[in-house]
Design a protein around this motif. Structure first.
Motif, PDB file in Angstrom:
ATOM      1  N   ALA A  96       0.835  -1.201   0.000  1.00  0.00           N
ATOM      2  CA  ALA A  96       0.000   0.000   0.000  1.00  0.00           C
ATOM      3  C   ALA A  96       0.874   1.256   0.000  1.00  0.00           C
ATOM      4  O   ALA A  96       0.604   2.220  -0.734  1.00  0.00           O
ATOM      5  CB  ALA A  96      -0.928  -0.007   1.203  1.00  0.00           C
ATOM      6  N   ALA A  97       1.936   1.255   0.826  1.00  0.00           N
ATOM      7  CA  ALA A  97       2.828   2.413   0.880  1.00  0.00           C
ATOM      8  C   ALA A  97       3.569   2.584  -0.442  1.00  0.00           C
ATOM      9  O   ALA A  97       3.711   3.692  -0.956  1.00  0.00           O
ATOM     10  CB  ALA A  97       3.813   2.256   2.026  1.00  0.00           C
ATOM     11  N   TYR A  98       4.033   1.490  -1.015  1.00  0.00           N
ATOM     12  CA  TYR A  98       4.730   1.557  -2.299  1.00  0.00           C
ATOM     13  C   TYR A  98       3.773   2.035  -3.389  1.00  0.00           C
ATOM     14  O   TYR A  98       4.144   2.838  -4.234  1.00  0.00           O
ATOM     15  CB  TYR A  98       5.306   0.182  -2.652  1.00  0.00           C
ATOM     16  N   GLY A  99       2.547   1.548  -3.334  1.00  0.00           N
ATOM     17  CA  GLY A  99       1.538   1.986  -4.297  1.00  0.00           C
ATOM     18  C   GLY A  99       1.243   3.467  -4.164  1.00  0.00           C
ATOM     19  O   GLY A  99       1.008   4.155  -5.162  1.00  0.00           O
ATOM     20  N   GLN A 100       1.267   3.970  -2.931  1.00  0.00           N
ATOM     21  CA  GLN A 100       1.042   5.390  -2.709  1.00  0.00           C
ATOM     22  C   GLN A 100       2.137   6.212  -3.388  1.00  0.00           C
ATOM     23  O   GLN A 100       1.861   7.259  -3.972  1.00  0.00           O
ATOM     24  CB  GLN A 100       1.011   5.671  -1.203  1.00  0.00           C
ATOM     25  N   LEU A 101       3.372   5.729  -3.330  1.00  0.00           N
ATOM     26  CA  LEU A 101       4.478   6.424  -3.990  1.00  0.00           C
ATOM     27  C   LEU A 101       4.320   6.431  -5.505  1.00  0.00           C
ATOM     28  O   LEU A 101       4.608   7.426  -6.169  1.00  0.00           O
ATOM     29  CB  LEU A 101       5.813   5.762  -3.635  1.00  0.00           C
ATOM     30  N   VAL A 102       3.856   5.303  -6.039  1.00  0.00           N
ATOM     31  CA  VAL A 102       3.728   5.161  -7.496  1.00  0.00           C
ATOM     32  C   VAL A 102       2.446   5.809  -8.004  1.00  0.00           C
ATOM     33  O   VAL A 102       2.365   6.229  -9.155  1.00  0.00           O
ATOM     34  CB  VAL A 102       3.796   3.673  -7.886  1.00  0.00           C
ATOM     35  N   GLY A 103       1.440   5.891  -7.142  1.00  0.00           N
ATOM     36  CA  GLY A 103       0.162   6.469  -7.556  1.00  0.00           C
ATOM     37  C   GLY A 103      -0.868   5.423  -7.914  1.00  0.00           C
ATOM     38  O   GLY A 103      -1.763   5.676  -8.725  1.00  0.00           O
ATOM     39  N   VAL A 104      -0.723   4.215  -7.352  1.00  0.00           N
ATOM     40  CA  VAL A 104      -1.685   3.136  -7.577  1.00  0.00           C
ATOM     41  C   VAL A 104      -2.028   2.515  -6.230  1.00  0.00           C
ATOM     42  O   VAL A 104      -1.459   2.884  -5.209  1.00  0.00           O
ATOM     43  CB  VAL A 104      -1.117   2.057  -8.537  1.00  0.00           C
ATOM     44  N   SER A 105      -2.935   1.543  -6.240  1.00  0.00           N
ATOM     45  CA  SER A 105      -3.329   0.890  -4.989  1.00  0.00           C
ATOM     46  C   SER A 105      -2.337  -0.207  -4.626  1.00  0.00           C
ATOM     47  O   SER A 105      -1.541  -0.663  -5.447  1.00  0.00           O
ATOM     48  CB  SER A 105      -4.725   0.286  -5.125  1.00  0.00           C
ATOM     49  N   GLY A 106      -2.408  -0.636  -3.382  1.00  0.00           N
ATOM     50  CA  GLY A 106      -1.564  -1.735  -2.920  1.00  0.00           C
ATOM     51  C   GLY A 106      -1.881  -3.028  -3.639  1.00  0.00           C
ATOM     52  O   GLY A 106      -0.988  -3.830  -3.931  1.00  0.00           O
ATOM     53  N   GLN A 107      -3.150  -3.248  -3.959  1.00  0.00           N
ATOM     54  CA  GLN A 107      -3.548  -4.465  -4.672  1.00  0.00           C
ATOM     55  C   GLN A 107      -2.928  -4.495  -6.069  1.00  0.00           C
ATOM     56  O   GLN A 107      -2.520  -5.546  -6.556  1.00  0.00           O
ATOM     57  CB  GLN A 107      -5.076  -4.547  -4.768  1.00  0.00           C
ATOM     58  N   THR A 108      -2.836  -3.332  -6.693  1.00  0.00           N
ATOM     59  CA  THR A 108      -2.203  -3.256  -8.010  1.00  0.00           C
ATOM     60  C   THR A 108      -0.742  -3.656  -7.922  1.00  0.00           C
ATOM     61  O   THR A 108      -0.232  -4.402  -8.762  1.00  0.00           O
ATOM     62  CB  THR A 108      -2.333  -1.840  -8.587  1.00  0.00           C
ATOM     63  N   ILE A 109      -0.071  -3.215  -6.871  1.00  0.00           N
ATOM     64  CA  ILE A 109       1.341  -3.587  -6.670  1.00  0.00           C
ATOM     65  C   ILE A 109       1.447  -5.102  -6.507  1.00  0.00           C
ATOM     66  O   ILE A 109       2.317  -5.739  -7.120  1.00  0.00           O
ATOM     67  CB  ILE A 109       1.931  -2.856  -5.445  1.00  0.00           C
ATOM     68  N   TYR A 110       0.571  -5.707  -5.699  1.00  0.00           N
ATOM     69  CA  TYR A 110       0.576  -7.164  -5.526  1.00  0.00           C
ATOM     70  C   TYR A 110       0.368  -7.870  -6.868  1.00  0.00           C
ATOM     71  O   TYR A 110       1.049  -8.838  -7.185  1.00  0.00           O
ATOM     72  CB  TYR A 110      -0.514  -7.616  -4.548  1.00  0.00           C
TER      73      TYR A 110
END
Length: 145
Positions: A96-110
């Protein structure tokens, strides 16, 4: 002279066996036919499942991959799910934190890490900018957001 009842009984048993044998033969023939039909259907289903797997794998391979092309916004970017997961672990961030940096959701990162999805070109640019950051810079960015 033999007893007529016993002779009749033996004859009835013989005729009954003959009739039962004839019925059993037709049942055996239909059973054999049905078993062979079932086996043929199983083979057909197996072949269709193999073909489906082959087609879906082919569709995945033919899916347009982010080919390295020069764009107006910068150099071509490539994406690696394992490198993304490794970078996130290195920074010790949740998805979720990484997604916040990229501008997407945590689920998208997963999903990206598991290979279920791929980032769009603008998201690749965001990922590249996050990759250039260190732990301290990331911590500062997360505090300000």
């Amino acid at each position: 002279m033999p007893n007529i009842a016993s002779i009749l009984k033996v004859e009835i048993a013989r005729v009954a066996r003959k009739e039962v044998r004839a019925e059993i033969e037709t049942l055996k023939k239909s059973s054999i036919f049905h078993r062979s039909s079932i086996a043929a259907l199983r083979r057909q289903v197996s072949e269709l499942e193999k073909e489906l797997r082959r087609v879906t794998q082919g569709a995945v391979r033919r899916r347009p991959v982010d080919a390295p092309e020069a764009s107006e916004s910068g150099p071509a970017r490539r994406f690696s799910a394992t490198r993304l997961a490794g970078h996130r672990e290195k920074l010790e961030l949740s998805a979720a934190a990484y997604g916040q940096l990229v501008g997407v959701s945590g689920q998208t990162i997963y999903n990206w890490e598991q290979g279920k999805g791929r980032p769009k070109p603008e998201q690749l640019q965001n990922l590249a900018s996050v990759r250039a950051l260190g732990k301290r810079e990331v911590a500062e960015l997360l505090r300000t957001k």
